[in-house]
Design a protein around this motif. Structure first.
Motif: not given
Lengths: 116, 114
Positions: A35, A37, A41-43
């Motif tokens: 991921y 990130q 922000q979110g992953p």
């Protein structure tokens, strides 16, 4: 039980340089995720492996990012060449990879990348 | 296009009180929802989940509520403790996905004051 291991923890590079991150998932976990990130922000999933095969790489910028999991265990994510907007935390996660898609994903501590 | 939204970047509550973290989603195909907690310099850890066939799931001090008609879910922490101070991410999974791909919200930073 050891968790997901990642290295390095921090990396500072200049734009246009290359960088590689390493991940060792929890023992026995067949599914591995990378991921990105970005701050605030979110992953966001970049790539998902089931053993050594790619399941989903739809959001991986393939012109500069590559990932491999040759033996179905540990994995490397590479960026070449890096851009300023690649500054982010890169998280690796793993899950059992059994018959259900509703599996808990276990995350490593991440690698914080700063591109100058 | 942000399919999972956490509109409150931060929340501050007093120890012992209830913390309510909110999450909205736009994709009607999402059928499984999770909350992750993240401490600084650590990766996210799974907290609690809920399937779309339920409207509530409880685990100790943590309860997740799902309102499918409003496309909204919330995480309740009662009572809140200083150790709950962290970033909380809401995530969702699509029923049509055969990979279990998660879509995360932006996160809400919870501060619990002693």
């Amino acid at each position: 039980e050891a968790g997901v291991a990642q290295s390095p923890r921090y990396k500072i590079i200049e734009k246009r340089q290359s960088v590689a991150f390493w991940c060792n998932p929890i023992s026995g976990h067949a599914t591995l995720y990378w991921y990105q990130q970005i701050l605030g922000q979110g992953p966001k999933l970049l790539i998902q492996f089931q053993n050594n095969g790619v399941v989903d790489d739809s959001q991986l910028p393939k012109d500069r990012f590559s990932a491999e999991r040759l033996k179905g265990v540990d994995s490397t994510l590479k960026i070449q060449p890096a851009k300023l907007e690649d500054s982010a935390v890169y998280l690796c996660a793993s899950s059992l990879g059994g018959t259900t898609v509703r599996e808990t994903q276990y995350f490593g501590p991440g690698t914080r990348l700063l591109v100058l | 296009d942000q399919q999972v939204k956490q509109n409150s970047p931060s929340l501050s509550v007093q120890e012992g009180r209830i913390s309510i973290l909110n999450c909205d989603y736009t994709n009607s195909m999402f059928d499984y929802f999770l909350w992750y907690k993240k401490y600084p310099a650590e990766g996210p850890t799974f907290l609690i989940s809920i399937s779309s066939i339920k409207d509530k799931n409880e685990d100790g001090r943590f309860t997740v509520f799902l309102n499918k008609s409003a496309k909204h879910l919330s995480l309740h922490i009662v009572p809140s403790q200083p150790g709950d101070s962290a970033v909380y991410f809401c995530a969702a999974s699509d029923i049509t996905s055969n990979t279990g791909k998660l879509i995360f919200g932006q996160g809400t930073t919870l501060q619990v004051k002693p």
